[in-house]
Scaffold this motif. Structure first.
Motif, PDB file in Angstrom:
ATOM      1  N   ILE A 500       0.857  -1.196   0.000  1.00 14.09           N
ATOM      2  CA  ILE A 500       0.000   0.000   0.000  1.00 14.09           C
ATOM      3  C   ILE A 500       0.885   1.236   0.000  1.00 14.09           C
ATOM      4  CG2 ILE A 500      -1.912   1.182   1.143  1.00 14.09           C
ATOM      5  CD1 ILE A 500      -2.546  -1.705   0.139  1.00 14.09           C
ATOM      6  N   GLN A 501       0.602   2.173  -0.917  1.00 18.01           N
ATOM      7  CA  GLN A 501       1.470   3.343  -1.091  1.00 18.01           C
ATOM      8  C   GLN A 501       0.889   4.627  -0.510  1.00 18.01           C
ATOM      9  OE1 GLN A 501       1.821   2.868  -5.390  1.00 18.01           O
ATOM     10  NE2 GLN A 501       3.942   2.176  -5.146  1.00 18.01           N
ATOM     11  N   GLY A 502      -0.304   4.573   0.079  1.00 21.45           N
ATOM     12  CA  GLY A 502      -0.859   5.764   0.712  1.00 21.45           C
ATOM     13  C   GLY A 502      -1.952   6.432  -0.104  1.00 21.45           C
ATOM     14  N   ARG A 503      -2.503   7.500   0.453  1.00 27.38           N
ATOM     15  CA  ARG A 503      -3.663   8.155  -0.137  1.00 27.38           C
ATOM     16  C   ARG A 503      -3.323   8.853  -1.439  1.00 27.38           C
ATOM     17  NH1 ARG A 503      -8.121   6.226   1.673  1.00 27.38           N
ATOM     18  NH2 ARG A 503      -9.201   8.091   0.973  1.00 27.38           N
ATOM     19  N   VAL A 504      -4.295   8.845  -2.353  1.00 23.58           N
ATOM     20  CA  VAL A 504      -4.146   9.581  -3.610  1.00 23.58           C
ATOM     21  C   VAL A 504      -5.140  10.739  -3.668  1.00 23.58           C
ATOM     22  CG1 VAL A 504      -3.264   7.590  -4.871  1.00 23.58           C
ATOM     23  CG2 VAL A 504      -5.735   8.021  -4.844  1.00 23.58           C
ATOM     24  N   ASP A 505      -5.917  10.922  -2.587  1.00 22.47           N
ATOM     25  CA  ASP A 505      -6.878  12.035  -2.541  1.00 22.47           C
ATOM     26  C   ASP A 505      -6.452  13.013  -1.451  1.00 22.47           C
ATOM     27  OD1 ASP A 505      -7.480  10.691  -0.223  1.00 22.47           O
ATOM     28  OD2 ASP A 505      -9.471  10.033  -0.850  1.00 22.47           O
ATOM     29  N   ASP A 506      -7.308  13.966  -1.141  1.00 24.92           N
ATOM     30  CA  ASP A 506      -6.969  15.005  -0.172  1.00 24.92           C
ATOM     31  C   ASP A 506      -7.296  14.572   1.253  1.00 24.92           C
ATOM     32  OD1 ASP A 506      -6.064  16.626  -2.189  1.00 24.92           O
ATOM     33  OD2 ASP A 506      -8.011  17.569  -2.503  1.00 24.92           O
ATOM     34  N   VAL A 507      -6.756  13.434   1.646  1.00 24.63           N
ATOM     35  CA  VAL A 507      -6.930  12.925   3.004  1.00 24.63           C
ATOM     36  C   VAL A 507      -5.553  12.646   3.577  1.00 24.63           C
ATOM     37  CG1 VAL A 507      -7.835  11.030   4.408  1.00 24.63           C
ATOM     38  CG2 VAL A 507      -9.219  11.965   2.560  1.00 24.63           C
ATOM     39  N   ILE A 508      -5.332  13.065   4.830  1.00 22.57           N
ATOM     40  CA  ILE A 508      -4.047  12.862   5.499  1.00 22.57           C
ATOM     41  C   ILE A 508      -4.234  11.802   6.576  1.00 22.57           C
ATOM     42  CG2 ILE A 508      -2.173  13.974   6.774  1.00 22.57           C
ATOM     43  CD1 ILE A 508      -3.147  16.653   5.650  1.00 22.57           C
ATOM     44  N   ASN A 509      -3.323  10.847   6.604  1.00 23.32           N
ATOM     45  CA  ASN A 509      -3.397   9.745   7.566  1.00 23.32           C
ATOM     46  C   ASN A 509      -2.393  10.012   8.690  1.00 23.32           C
ATOM     47  OD1 ASN A 509      -3.574   7.290   8.897  1.00 23.32           O
ATOM     48  ND2 ASN A 509      -3.675   6.097   7.013  1.00 23.32           N
ATOM     49  N   VAL A 510      -2.879  10.572   9.796  1.00 21.89           N
ATOM     50  CA  VAL A 510      -2.031  10.933  10.929  1.00 21.89           C
ATOM     51  C   VAL A 510      -2.196   9.878  12.015  1.00 21.89           C
ATOM     52  CG1 VAL A 510      -1.483  12.700  12.641  1.00 21.89           C
ATOM     53  CG2 VAL A 510      -2.348  13.381  10.394  1.00 21.89           C
ATOM     54  N   SER A 511      -1.146   9.123  12.268  1.00 19.31           N
ATOM     55  CA  SER A 511      -1.193   8.072  13.298  1.00 19.31           C
ATOM     56  C   SER A 511      -2.381   7.131  13.082  1.00 19.31           C
ATOM     57  CB  SER A 511      -1.266   8.696  14.696  1.00 19.31           C
ATOM     58  OG  SER A 511      -0.155   9.519  14.937  1.00 19.31           O
ATOM     59  N   GLY A 512      -2.693   6.871  11.812  1.00 23.69           N
ATOM     60  CA  GLY A 512      -3.797   5.966  11.503  1.00 23.69           C
ATOM     61  C   GLY A 512      -5.161   6.624  11.527  1.00 23.69           C
ATOM     62  N   HIS A 513      -5.227   7.933  11.831  1.00 26.50           N
ATOM     63  CA  HIS A 513      -6.504   8.650  11.883  1.00 26.50           C
ATOM     64  C   HIS A 513      -6.590   9.578  10.678  1.00 26.50           C
ATOM     65  CE1 HIS A 513      -6.340   6.873  15.716  1.00 26.50           C
ATOM     66  NE2 HIS A 513      -5.635   7.810  16.312  1.00 26.50           N
ATOM     67  N   THR A 574      -7.796  27.451  17.305  1.00 22.31           N
ATOM     68  CA  THR A 574      -9.039  27.253  16.560  1.00 22.31           C
ATOM     69  C   THR A 574      -9.191  25.797  16.117  1.00 22.31           C
ATOM     70  OG1 THR A 574      -8.867  29.511  15.708  1.00 22.31           O
ATOM     71  CG2 THR A 574     -10.410  28.042  14.588  1.00 22.31           C
ATOM     72  N   ILE A 575      -8.110  25.202  15.623  1.00 20.14           N
ATOM     73  CA  ILE A 575      -8.179  23.806  15.175  1.00 20.14           C
ATOM     74  C   ILE A 575      -8.499  22.881  16.337  1.00 20.14           C
ATOM     75  CG2 ILE A 575      -6.778  21.884  14.285  1.00 20.14           C
ATOM     76  CD1 ILE A 575      -5.370  23.997  12.495  1.00 20.14           C
ATOM     77  N   VAL A 576      -7.857  23.116  17.475  1.00 17.13           N
ATOM     78  CA  VAL A 576      -8.129  22.299  18.661  1.00 17.13           C
ATOM     79  C   VAL A 576      -9.592  22.439  19.074  1.00 17.13           C
ATOM     80  CG1 VAL A 576      -7.614  22.022  21.122  1.00 17.13           C
ATOM     81  CG2 VAL A 576      -5.748  22.296  19.473  1.00 17.13           C
ATOM     82  N   ALA A 577     -10.128  23.661  18.981  1.00 17.07           N
ATOM     83  CA  ALA A 577     -11.525  23.900  19.351  1.00 17.07           C
ATOM     84  C   ALA A 577     -12.494  23.286  18.346  1.00 17.07           C
ATOM     85  CB  ALA A 577     -11.787  25.401  19.479  1.00 17.07           C
ATOM     86  N   GLU A 578     -12.160  23.359  17.063  1.00 14.45           N
ATOM     87  CA  GLU A 578     -13.074  22.892  16.021  1.00 14.45           C
ATOM     88  C   GLU A 578     -13.027  21.384  15.813  1.00 14.45           C
ATOM     89  OE1 GLU A 578     -15.374  24.548  13.992  1.00 14.45           O
ATOM     90  OE2 GLU A 578     -15.077  26.118  15.478  1.00 14.45           O
ATOM     91  N   ILE A 579     -11.833  20.816  15.902  1.00 18.33           N
ATOM     92  CA  ILE A 579     -11.666  19.395  15.565  1.00 18.33           C
ATOM     93  C   ILE A 579     -11.135  18.607  16.754  1.00 18.33           C
ATOM     94  CG2 ILE A 579     -10.601  17.742  13.982  1.00 18.33           C
ATOM     95  CD1 ILE A 579     -10.193  20.165  12.033  1.00 18.33           C
ATOM     96  N   GLY A 580     -10.042  19.081  17.330  1.00 17.70           N
ATOM     97  CA  GLY A 580      -9.409  18.382  18.441  1.00 17.70           C
ATOM     98  C   GLY A 580      -7.899  18.463  18.295  1.00 17.70           C
ATOM     99  N   ARG A 581      -7.202  18.181  19.370  1.00 17.29           N
ATOM    100  CA  ARG A 581      -5.746  18.325  19.390  1.00 17.29           C
ATOM    101  C   ARG A 581      -5.047  17.419  18.370  1.00 17.29           C
ATOM    102  NH1 ARG A 581      -2.897  21.173  22.660  1.00 17.29           N
ATOM    103  NH2 ARG A 581      -4.732  21.616  23.934  1.00 17.29           N
ATOM    104  N   ILE A 582      -5.678  16.289  18.055  1.00 22.86           N
ATOM    105  CA  ILE A 582      -5.043  15.340  17.134  1.00 22.86           C
ATOM    106  C   ILE A 582      -4.943  15.886  15.709  1.00 22.86           C
ATOM    107  CG2 ILE A 582      -5.480  13.165  18.330  1.00 22.86           C
ATOM    108  CD1 ILE A 582      -8.081  12.930  16.883  1.00 22.86           C
ATOM    109  N   ALA A 583      -5.639  16.978  15.402  1.00 24.11           N
ATOM    110  CA  ALA A 583      -5.580  17.570  14.058  1.00 24.11           C
ATOM    111  C   ALA A 583      -4.661  18.785  13.997  1.00 24.11           C
ATOM    112  CB  ALA A 583      -6.988  17.960  13.602  1.00 24.11           C
ATOM    113  N   LYS A 584      -3.911  19.033  15.061  1.00 22.69           N
ATOM    114  CA  LYS A 584      -3.032  20.207  15.125  1.00 22.69           C
ATOM    115  C   LYS A 584      -1.918  20.100  14.092  1.00 22.69           C
ATOM    116  CE  LYS A 584      -0.145  20.655  18.571  1.00 22.69           C
ATOM    117  NZ  LYS A 584       0.456  20.848  19.906  1.00 22.69           N
TER     118      LYS A 584
END
Length: 638
Positions: A500-513, A574-584
């Motif tokens: 598997i070579q990773g995403r080809v769309d606009d999605v980022i895989n951070v620690s499996g999330h 703002t990112i922490v408030a809107e999404i959560g710390r894992i999206a920083k």
């Protein structure tokens, strides 16, 4: 495992099963499904439609998944350990439930839900620590036919509200607080903030976990420990249709709004059990540990449903791998005699960074199988895991799958099919992967690469995105009609194994999330000083992918170091408030402009290369609206 559920035990049996699953899938899956407890058998095994995305399994069947997780084991495994809970703090007492005890706890929680007005088909959101009541409440929802939607207890109040409102949940289950490593999170307070914007919620059930004082809203909030005093210890399981919704799990996509992936009862059940048994080869007396949070699909399928359907002993861990020391995982394995261990490459890489003595202090002799999930495991981490944790004797199953697939799709099967570093392996029976070129044509043979797609439905396939089937159709079935499109690139090696070579769309895989770039950009753009932003993923030593944000400020707002630091802190807040710390974001670069085509499309390919530090081959930039902007971005990165 149960004698009534035979499993694949040799390479020859795998080859035979795979051939049968392709040549006659209906008969193959009918045979696999036969030993489960059914109130009524199916009229039709499979209705397939990979163009419109309407795929149905075991239509006409009636069942309840918790009867298969719990009730059917009581006569033979009633006194067997079903669930072991290991707390965040090693000084806190562990908790163990036999199948009989877990059945009773699920029935009691189900009755509490009934008493609080939850009915079949209602949506219930759970925002909880990794405590036994999270597993129990999830099963309790399934027992009464309510649709559960577990939200990872790290998302912000805004992210909770988005998910609760999309699901139109009527009840939320939470706890007073959460301890994750050295962190303390007031989860009830976060839920209270979210519910200020959730008119559909009429009740909140609060589990007392840490004894923290919390605000209880009259007429809405109740304590679980009070409610459970009033209920019976038995609760009949609601009869469900095979295609009734079991759960909604929200996952990021390439647009800003998270999408609610829907899995239904019978197909998911069969797939969870089948993949668990065959990939991990768990034996009757094994202790199995999946380190994932139930807030993610891995926790759903391989901490909760898969092990319990198979009658296994599953371990649930509240903490993190480095607390109170980087030897915690290995301590837990020795303490409980764990035989099969399933974790993420991110966790492995983070532990590799610590002194090897944290590993050498433990024997790890009980381990027989190791697993990896969330992203492809790099070769260095694979070898470290194999050598130091598996002592060179444990096969590693490097599992590829997605929230949308319900369970493992491509993987080694422990001691059955090849386990090779940096390769996911062979497809499981029932999975028919193909590699497509940009025109949607299948790329034949080995030693080739392309877009990974699946050309036939499997029992765990996504049914829809909640409330918006058109989105499911366009995202998964509309890109290449007649195929399920995974969004991943892959390579079929000369030996036929998939890499598997990773995403080809606009999605980022951070620690499996997974995070959609648009979701993070929307949060950044809320900042008053920001004109525009673009987010890409880049290689990260620990997390697999990090988040790199390019930000354009309003005139003069980011001219000096102090103002840039201020804006950066504000963006992160703002990112922490809107999404959560894992999206920083890991890195924020302030830029004058973004590389755009003349039609206004951002050239993310260029931004990704700059973020990766690979600026030697950016391709033809002369067609851009402003080619010079690329040079300025490259210079700014330096």
């Amino acid at each position: 495992m149960p004698t009534d559920h035979p499993r694949i035990r040799t390479t020859e049996e795998y080859q035979y099963a795979y051939r049968r699953s392709v040549e006659n899938p209906e008969q193959y899956w009918a045979d696999v499904a036969e030993p489960f407890t059914w109130r009524r058998k199916w009229d039709n095994v499979l209705t397939a439609d990979l163009v419109e995305g309407h795929n149905k399994w075991f239509e006409g069947a009636k069942l309840n998944i918790t009867e298969n997780c719990l009730d059917r084991h009581l006569s033979t495994r009633g006194n067997k350990l079903a669930l072991i809970w290991e707390p965040n703090d090693p000084k806190t007492r562990q908790i163990r439930y036999t199948y009989r005890e877990l059945h009773q706890e699920v029935c009691k929680f189900a009755n509490v839900l009934h008493n609080n007005g939850v009915e079949k088909g209602d949506r219930v959101c759970l925002y909880m620590p990794m405590i036994p009541q999270l597993a129990i409440a999830t099963l309790a929802c399934a027992r009464i036919g309510a649709v559960h939607s577990v939200i990872f207890a790290g998302f912000s109040a805004n992210a909770i509200a988005d998910r609760v409102n999309d699901a139109q949940a009527t009840v939320v289950i939470t706890a007073d607080g959460l301890e994750r490593g050295a962190k303390q999170i007031p989860v009830k307070r976060v839920v209270d903030e979210a519910l200020e914007h959730c008119p559909s919620v009429r009740g909140v059930i609060v589990v007392e976990h840490l004894g923290w004082p919390v605000h209880m809203k009259d007429g809405r909030d109740v304590w679980y420990h009070d409610e459970v005093q009033e209920v019976e210890k038995t609760c009949p399981a609601e009869e469900m249709d095979a295609e009734d919704m079991l759960f909604i799990l929200y996952t990021s996509g390439s647009t800003g709004k998270p999408k609610g992936v829907v899995h239904t009862t019978a197909g998911y059940m069969v797939w969870a059990d089948y993949t668990f048994r065959n990939v991990f080869q768990v034996e009757e007396n094994d202790v199995y540990w999946c380190s994932a949070d139930i807030g993610w699909v891995t926790g759903h399928t391989y901490l909760l449903y898969g092990p319990l359907l198979s009658g296994a002993t599953t371990l649930m861990f509240e903490g993190v791998p480095t607390y109170p020391s980087p030897g915690r995982y290995w301590e837990v394995i020795d303490k409980h005699g764990v035989n099969v261990f399933y974790t993420s490459p991110t966790a492995i890489r983070s532990l590799m960074a610590h002194d090897i003595n944290h590993v050498l202090a433990y024997s790890l002799d009980s381990l027989r199988v190791l697993g990896s999930v969330g992203e492809p495991i790099n070769e260095e981490a694979w070898h470290w895991y194999h050598t130091h944790i598996g002592k060179g004797r444990c096969p590693i199953v490097d599992t590829w799958w997605q929230t949308e697939t319900g369970g493992i799709m491509i993987s080694a099967m422990a001691n059955i099919t090849p386990s090779v570093p940096a390769r996911a392996g062979l497809p499981l029976p029932g999975v028919q992967p193909v590699l497509l070129n940009q025109e949607g044509q299948e790329v034949e043979g080995n030693d080739v690469e392309g877009y990974l797609a699946i050309k036939a439905p499997w029992p765990g396939i996504i049914r829809t995105t909640y409330g918006d089937h058109e989105r499911a159709k366009q995202t998964y079935f509309g890109v290449y009609p007649g195929y399920y499109f995974t969004g991943d690139g892959a390579r079929r090696e000369p030996d036929g194994l998939y890499r598997i070579q990773g995403r080809v769309d606009d999605v980022i895989n951070v620690s499996g999330h997974r995070f959609g770039t648009a979701e993070i950009e929307n949060a950044i753009n809320q900042n008053n000083t920001v004109v525009e932003s673009a987010v890409v993923g880049y290689p990260h030593d620990v997390k697999g992918q990090g988040i790199y944000a390019y930000v354009i400020c309003r005139d003069g707002a980011c001219d000096d170091e102090i103002s840039r630091k201020h804006v950066e802190a504000s963006i992160i807040e703002t990112i922490v408030a809107e999404i959560g710390r894992i999206a920083k974001p890991d890195k924020i670069q302030f830029v004058e402009g973004l590389p755009k085509t003349r039609s206004g499309k951002i050239m993310r390919r260029i931004l990704r290369k700059v973020a990766e530090g690979d600026t030697s081959n950016l391709g033809d930039t002369t067609t851009l609206l402003d080619p010079e902007i690329v040079e300025k971005i490259v210079e700014g990165r330096k």
